[in-house]
Design an enzyme around this catalytic site. Sequence first.
Site, PDB file in Angstrom:
ATOM      1  N   ASP A  40       0.888  -1.163   0.000  1.00 38.15           N
ATOM      2  CA  ASP A  40       0.000   0.000   0.000  1.00 38.15           C
ATOM      3  C   ASP A  40       0.928   1.215   0.000  1.00 38.15           C
ATOM      4  O   ASP A  40       1.438   1.606   1.042  1.00 38.15           O
ATOM      5  CB  ASP A  40      -0.897  -0.011   1.234  1.00 38.15           C
ATOM      6  CG  ASP A  40      -1.846   1.171   1.256  1.00 38.15           C
ATOM      7  OD1 ASP A  40      -2.413   1.494   0.201  1.00 38.15           O
ATOM      8  OD2 ASP A  40      -2.000   1.776   2.336  1.00 38.15           O
ATOM      9  N   GLU A  95      -1.035  -1.210  -4.977  1.00 42.50           N
ATOM     10  CA  GLU A  95      -2.256  -0.434  -5.225  1.00 42.50           C
ATOM     11  C   GLU A  95      -2.034   0.495  -6.407  1.00 42.50           C
ATOM     12  O   GLU A  95      -1.047   1.228  -6.459  1.00 42.50           O
ATOM     13  CB  GLU A  95      -2.636   0.385  -3.993  1.00 42.50           C
ATOM     14  CG  GLU A  95      -3.929   1.155  -4.190  1.00 42.50           C
ATOM     15  CD  GLU A  95      -4.333   1.924  -2.958  1.00 42.50           C
ATOM     16  OE1 GLU A  95      -4.140   3.152  -2.941  1.00 42.50           O
ATOM     17  OE2 GLU A  95      -4.818   1.282  -2.002  1.00 42.50           O
ATOM     18  N   ASP A 131      -2.688   1.251   6.940  1.00 42.27           N
ATOM     19  CA  ASP A 131      -1.858   0.970   5.750  1.00 42.27           C
ATOM     20  C   ASP A 131      -1.429  -0.498   5.724  1.00 42.27           C
ATOM     21  O   ASP A 131      -1.330  -1.108   4.659  1.00 42.27           O
ATOM     22  CB  ASP A 131      -0.623   1.867   5.748  1.00 42.27           C
ATOM     23  CG  ASP A 131      -0.968   3.319   5.960  1.00 42.27           C
ATOM     24  OD1 ASP A 131      -1.253   4.010   4.977  1.00 42.27           O
ATOM     25  OD2 ASP A 131      -0.963   3.753   7.135  1.00 42.27           O
TER      26      ASP A 131
END
Length: 195
Positions: free
Chosen positions: A7, A68, A141
Amino acid sequence: MLVLGVDPGLTRCGVGVVEGVAGRPLTLRGVGVVRTPVDAELGDRLVAVEAGIERWLDEYRPEVVAVERVFSQHNVRTVMGTAQASAVAMLCAARRGIPVALHTPSEVKAAVTGTGRADKAQVGAMVTRLLRLDAPPKPADAADALALAICHIWRAPAQNRLQQAVALHTASRTPARPAPGTAGRTATAPKGRTS
């Protein structure tokens, strides 16, 4: 399949390693956050992100890195930092020949919770449940990184089948090319012979 989920972020870059296959219980192998000081120079922060991701790649040796996909937000500064950290993660994987898969936030949320509009608390709760944890990973996160890895494990088989089907369809529709050096020639019967 062993997947490192990333992330991306400059201040906190979530990382999580999940092992498993679609349709079977998943196993958490590791979760954490690569942090950089907000007052450091950009170049130094990117080097710190790289060093952190390299440590995770060394320790867990994942088969795939799921990152991501960066999407446009209103805060350009945040998008830039996210994109830069994302590029560092992709570079680290590519340098080692590890495939990289990009997943959008809504795709990850839908895979893990059933809706692409889930909030961070819902994602954390489902990650906790799917990996049979006592509590959601902190900060968010870290949970998001695990959600990315889970999403990839669950979606990879279907995506692979789709890519194979597209490749077969494309190959069957591509006309055969003439052998090199024969373009424009027509076949003729040898002189003196009739058929």
